[in-house]
Design an enzyme around this catalytic site. Sequence first.
Site, PDB file in Angstrom:
ATOM      1  N   SER A 114       0.832  -1.191   0.000  1.00  0.00           N
ATOM      2  CA  SER A 114       0.000   0.000   0.000  1.00  0.00           C
ATOM      3  C   SER A 114       0.880   1.259   0.000  1.00  0.00           C
ATOM      4  O   SER A 114       1.680   1.448  -0.914  1.00  0.00           O
ATOM      5  CB  SER A 114      -0.962  -0.044   1.191  1.00  0.00           C
ATOM      6  OG  SER A 114      -1.903   0.987   1.137  1.00  0.00           O
ATOM      7  N   ASP A 118       4.059  23.963  -1.181  1.00  0.00           N
ATOM      8  CA  ASP A 118       5.454  23.739  -1.555  1.00  0.00           C
ATOM      9  C   ASP A 118       5.961  22.346  -1.155  1.00  0.00           C
ATOM     10  O   ASP A 118       7.128  22.168  -0.805  1.00  0.00           O
ATOM     11  CB  ASP A 118       6.351  24.822  -0.952  1.00  0.00           C
ATOM     12  CG  ASP A 118       6.281  24.885   0.573  1.00  0.00           C
ATOM     13  OD1 ASP A 118       5.358  24.273   1.153  1.00  0.00           O
ATOM     14  OD2 ASP A 118       7.137  25.556   1.174  1.00  0.00           O
ATOM     15  N   HIS A 141      -7.318  -5.191  -1.545  1.00  0.00           N
ATOM     16  CA  HIS A 141      -6.133  -4.411  -1.213  1.00  0.00           C
ATOM     17  C   HIS A 141      -5.244  -5.098  -0.182  1.00  0.00           C
ATOM     18  O   HIS A 141      -4.020  -4.910  -0.184  1.00  0.00           O
ATOM     19  CB  HIS A 141      -6.572  -3.032  -0.696  1.00  0.00           C
ATOM     20  CG  HIS A 141      -5.463  -2.089  -0.421  1.00  0.00           C
ATOM     21  ND1 HIS A 141      -4.720  -1.499  -1.416  1.00  0.00           N
ATOM     22  CD2 HIS A 141      -4.949  -1.630   0.752  1.00  0.00           C
ATOM     23  CE1 HIS A 141      -3.800  -0.710  -0.884  1.00  0.00           C
ATOM     24  NE2 HIS A 141      -3.924  -0.776   0.429  1.00  0.00           N
TER      25      HIS A 141
END
Length: 429
Positions: free
Chosen positions: A141, A350, A403
């Site tokens: 993951s 940023d 998953h």
Amino acid sequence: MQDLWDRHLRYRSHHVDVPLDHSDVDSPSISIFAREVVDTRKNEQDLPWLVYFQGGPGMESPRPNGASGWLKRALDDYRVLLLDQRGTGLSSPVNHQTLAHLTAAEQADYLSHFRADSIVKDAECLREALGIKQWAILGQSFGGFCALTYLSFFPQSLSRAFVTGGIPPIEGHADRVYQKTYQRVEDKNQQFFAQFPDAQARCHEIAQYLQNNAVTLPNGQPFTVEQFQTIGLNLGRGHAGLPLYYLLERAFIEVNGERVLSYPFLDAMQAEQGYLTNPFYAILHESIYCQQQASQWSAHRVRDQFPQFHYQPDQPFRFTGEMVYPWMFDQLATLKPLKDAAMLLAEKTDWPALYDLEALKHNTVPLACATYVDDMFVEFDYSRQTLAKIANSQAWMTNEYEHNGIGVDGERILDRLIDIGDNLAALHG
């Protein structure tokens, strides 16, 4: 350094101090912990190393009490290092307690150094401290996101890279991630309610009760419809439908002739809120997709494109998934103290680059992946697009697993990835 032994495995603890900010020579230090695991029969052998990167962000590495699953297969070939990523486990843990002495601005600045780029640099510090020239990595993951960051900036340190359910989009805004994620969550909802038709009425009954009554969880936290919806996180895991149904069918009990939500149900609902014990996950989750851009609460904004996820009594009930919402920082007890920091991080523009597309284009490290077609957490189409941009990579694309495949059938999955990696090495060697 501490050694622990059981009948079959030897465990050794490793600690290394690293800069909070790897780009600042005057940065304060934090501590990184990793646990070495080796088969006792092979302890004296010069084995190659495999480092495990856990999912998350904000989850500690496994604490095994024996060799099973993927670890059993890994120990056939490797000396395994279970890394507590910075801020988790025993690696300078981050939570509402450890951040309480900081202002919101200081919290946000501190947490800005806990993404994959810093995690990978920590691993490099650990590798150098242990005197290891190269090692293999396994990322599950979010750990797979870390693996691609590793391949981008320190490929010379890697012999192999294995990824399960964790090939991320490496370009674009977080919004496109959640546009796909909501579609996958809708698919899982439809499958669940088709399998258990009477669960729809039960979910409505629970939601209506929550809207009409003041309900608190055992920790005293008010319990809301929005919180109830988040247990849909389970729909992305293998074999989760029946346990979820069992949970719903025992939601109510009768007390003095009145139907009320039961204490066991409310206790289970509290246990489902992993953000309470791991606020790190909530506060940094969207940032894992950010490069030179702000998330601005992407999942919250994109939700308006999928109105079925806004509960309405006259519309079909829908669970949500692993999305993080600003209301959580108003409602969840351990997130409230971090609200202002979370708001600052959601507006941060940023964020540095997490991937080097040119380096990935010319990658020489064998990259073997298991990508899950029906994955609710990591979009399969985006994984395919990313892999098309990475040289020397090969994916096993399957709908056999959800998953959490590595937790369900890890021994088989890792065995196949090791074979793929060996074939890639032979082909490009």
